[in-house]
Structures are given as C-alpha cells and as structure tokens.
Design a protein around this motif. Structure first.
Motif, PDB file in Angstrom:
ATOM      1  N   THR A  88       0.847  -1.199   0.000  1.00 36.60           N
ATOM      2  CA  THR A  88       0.000   0.000   0.000  1.00 36.60           C
ATOM      3  C   THR A  88       0.882   1.249   0.000  1.00 36.60           C
ATOM      4  O   THR A  88       2.092   1.179   0.253  1.00 36.60           O
ATOM      5  N   ASP A  89       0.263   2.394  -0.271  1.00 33.18           N
ATOM      6  CA  ASP A  89       1.014   3.651  -0.261  1.00 33.18           C
ATOM      7  C   ASP A  89       1.602   3.938   1.116  1.00 33.18           C
ATOM      8  O   ASP A  89       2.731   4.417   1.235  1.00 33.18           O
ATOM      9  N   GLU A  94       2.497   1.758   3.391  1.00 35.98           N
ATOM     10  CA  GLU A  94       3.613   0.845   3.636  1.00 35.98           C
ATOM     11  C   GLU A  94       4.871   1.304   2.907  1.00 35.98           C
ATOM     12  O   GLU A  94       5.977   1.262   3.459  1.00 35.98           O
TER      13      GLU A  94
END
Length: 402
Positions: free
Chosen positions: A263-264, A266
């Motif tokens: 994800t962004d 992460e």
C-alpha cells in the motif's frame, strides 16, 4: 493533560497573586508589594537556572519544556492585569468611609492607627522574636513613608522586567538553538535511552548464546529485527516524517522494487525508514536532530526510543546474522535443532545398551561333562574327558580343534 510543571505553576500563581489585593491598608499594601518583588526575583532565579541547564543540553519536550509557552509568557501584554493591580493606589487608609451614624473617617481622627506599633511589638514579644525591634523599625519606616503605594507598584514593574527578560532568552534559545547544541542532541538521546539499548543488545546476545542451530538463531534474530521495526513503524515518528514524501516518490519506489502489492502507507514507511537510517549511519545527523528537536512536543518518548533502539541495534543484528550464515554454510550438518540432535544421541545410546543386553543373553553357559566310551576302548580314550568351557560368542565351537 499531565500535571503541570513547577515552572508553569509558579508563573500562573505569580500572575494571579494580586487578584484579591485591589484595595488594602497602606502598610500591608506596601509590604505585600515588596514581598511580591521578592517572589518575582525568586521566580527569575528559577528560570535563570533553567536557561543555564538548556544552554548545556537542549530539552526533550518534557516538564517545563512541555507546558510552558515562553513566547506567550515573555510578553508584557500577558502581564497587563497584574501590573495594573500592582500600581493601583486606592487604599482603605485614603478612603473617606461613612460610619453609618452621620460621621465619616474624616471626622474621627483620634484612634487612627494609634495602636499599630503597640500591637506589632506585642506580637513580636509574644513570639519571642529576638529581631523584633529591627523588624518593628522597618515597619515604622514603611508607615512614615508618605509616598503612595503606586511607587511600590513601580518597584514590582521593575522586578517583572528581569523575569520577562530571562523568559525571552529561553524562548530565543528554543526557537533557534546553536549548531553546537543540535550536534550533541543525538548523543543526549542515546544517553537518555541507554538502558533500553542495552536491553536490546542483551536480547541479541541471549539468542546467540542459546542452544539452537545456526539456522534457528538466524531466524530468531530476523524475527527480533522485524519486531523492533514494527514498533518503530507504528510510532508517530515515521508518520510525521513520511508526510514529506509525495505520490510520485511512492510511484518511483513501487516501479523500482516491483512492490505492487504494498500500500502507499507501507511504501511511505519504507521510504522514511530508509532515509532515516541512511542519514544516521552516514553520520549526517543534523537533519535528524533538528527534526526531533522541532517536533519534540509532538513525538512521544516511546517513538523516539523505538528509533534509537532500532538504529543502534540494526548493525549488530546484521553482523550476527551474517556470521551465523557463514557458519551454517561451512557446517551444513549442524543444521539440526539441538533438541533433535540430543534425541538422536539418546536413541543411539539406547540401541547400544540393548545390543549389549542381547549379546549377554546369547552367551553359552559353562558345560562340564564326562564322556564314557564303549568297551574295548584304549586307555588313552578312556582317560579323555570332554571339557566344555564358557565361550564369549554364541558361534564359538563347543569343542576346540586338537
């Protein structure tokens, strides 16, 4: 909110000290203002000591640094009410009061403060105060002073200037600390979290000293590394720094590392962590120190601790994992868990014991027999006796070859 610091409590009490003294008797008015001057000077000394301490080592956003807004308290505007009350000159002694019988204080003069000195000396004598005369003379001088209480208010005003000056100096220090102080800030943090860092080192050592195989030790160290990383990732420190990365930075990272499943948030965490560790390991810590100092009231102690523990222990973990990896490559047969190896050894010993028992059961007993020959046998034949002795092995012949 946590309990107020002593410094904030002192400032608030000082500013409200005159709330209930808008009017008073002339002598007590003057004496109180002189006491107030002493209180202001004592408060100034308190903050001067604080300033000296912070000139040696910058604060961490705790205690006075956490709840005293020096930008606010250094301003004259926030002491207007206090100074106005200190300079007021309305006293009961000067007021023309109606006694409710048609007479006023201007009509009755005979007992105006006639017993003041007498009662004061009596109080000192009752308390057995040896310096009573000296203090009594001081009171008399105050009483004889014909100046209005506004003069003593001006003394308060003069004292408050010194307090506001030191508060201003502290504010300037916090707004723009020297480069030298900032360079030492990370060393202060290491000292601050020394025990936590030592505990992490001890955890690594316990794993390496454990009765595990090299492979197991590597896995346990990796798991511990991931645990420390997770604690740091969950803190508000990385979140605060990570906001500086744009969506284009995230897209570049995803394309370069083929991390489409991340994800962004992460990826932003990874970018932030990489940036921090790169600066920390290179010794370029000025940016980190400035970041930690400027946001010291926003970043929790736990978050800062997790960063320094992770930064300090990561090189140690990497070194130990590499050493154990080489050890595993050189001795692949030692990849069994110690418990398994112990069990195998125990089974081997048991088999040996069982083998010995079986061999013992297979041994032949000692046999002693007399052989009688038929008639006509020679004397030599008759004298022969068959002796069968105990043999060690089962396949040993009963009769030895002659």
């Amino acid at each position: 909110m946590d309990e107020k610091s002593l410094h904030l409590h002192t400032l608030e009490n000082l500013r409200s000290a005159l709330d209930h003294f808008d009017t008073s008797f002339i002598v007590s008015n003057k004496l109180f203002r002189l006491a107030l001057v002493s209180e202001i000077i004592d408060t100034t000394c308190l903050f001067e000591q604080l300033y000296c301490a912070w000139c040696k080592k910058l604060p961490f956003g705790e205690n006075a640094d956490a709840d005293v807004d020096f930008e606010y308290w250094k301003s004259y505007n926030n002491w207007d009410g206090f100074l106005e009350k200190a300079q007021q000159n309305a006293c009961i002694d000067d007021a023309d009061m109606d006694f409710g019988n048609g007479l006023t204080t201007n009509d009755i003069k005979e007992r105006r403060r006639k017993t003041y000195s007498k009662n004061l000396n009596s109080a000192f004598k009752h308390a057995k105060y040896v310096e009573g005369k000296t203090v009594s003379d001081f009171f008399k001088n105050i009483e004889k002073d014909k100046y209005g209480s506004i003069t003593y208010g001006n003394i308060v005003f003069g004292a408050i200037q010194h307090l506001l000056l030191i508060l201003s100096k502290i504010n300037d220090l916090l707004q723009k600390p020297s480069d030298d102080l900032l360079l030492k800030y990370d060393e202060q943090q290491k000292e601050r979290f020394f025990n936590e860092c030592q505990e992490a080192v001890s955890n690594v050592q316990r794993i390496c000293d454990g009765s595990y195989s090299s492979r197991r030790k590597i896995n346990l160290l990796k798991e511990y590394r991931d645990k420390l990383k997770t604690e740091l990732s969950n803190s508000n420190l990385l979140e605060l720094i990570g906001n500086e990365f744009t969506k284009y930075d995230i897209a570049d990272y995803r394309n370069q590392h083929e991390k489409n499943s991340m994800t962004d948030d992460e990826i932003r965490t990874e970018l932030t962590l990489d940036e921090l560790m790169k600066e920390y390991n290179s010794g370029n810590i000025a940016n980190i120190n400035m970041l930690l100092f400027k946001n010291r009231r926003l970043i929790s102690r736990t978050a800062v601790c997790s960063f320094f523990v992770y930064a300090e222990i990561l090189p140690i973990l990497k070194k130990r994992i590499d050493m154990l990896g080489k050890e595993h490559e050189q001795n692949p047969k030692l990849s069994f868990d110690s418990a398994i190896a112990t069990a195998i050894q125990q089974n081997t010993d048991a088999v040996k014991e069982n083998t010995k028992a079986l061999e013992s059961l297979s041994l032949k007993p000692t046999i002693q027999a007399t052989h009688y020959y038929e008639s006509g046998a020679t004397h030599e034949d008759k004298s022969k006796t068959l002796q069968v002795t105990h043999r060690e092995m089962a396949d040993t012949p009963l009769l030895q070859d002659e």
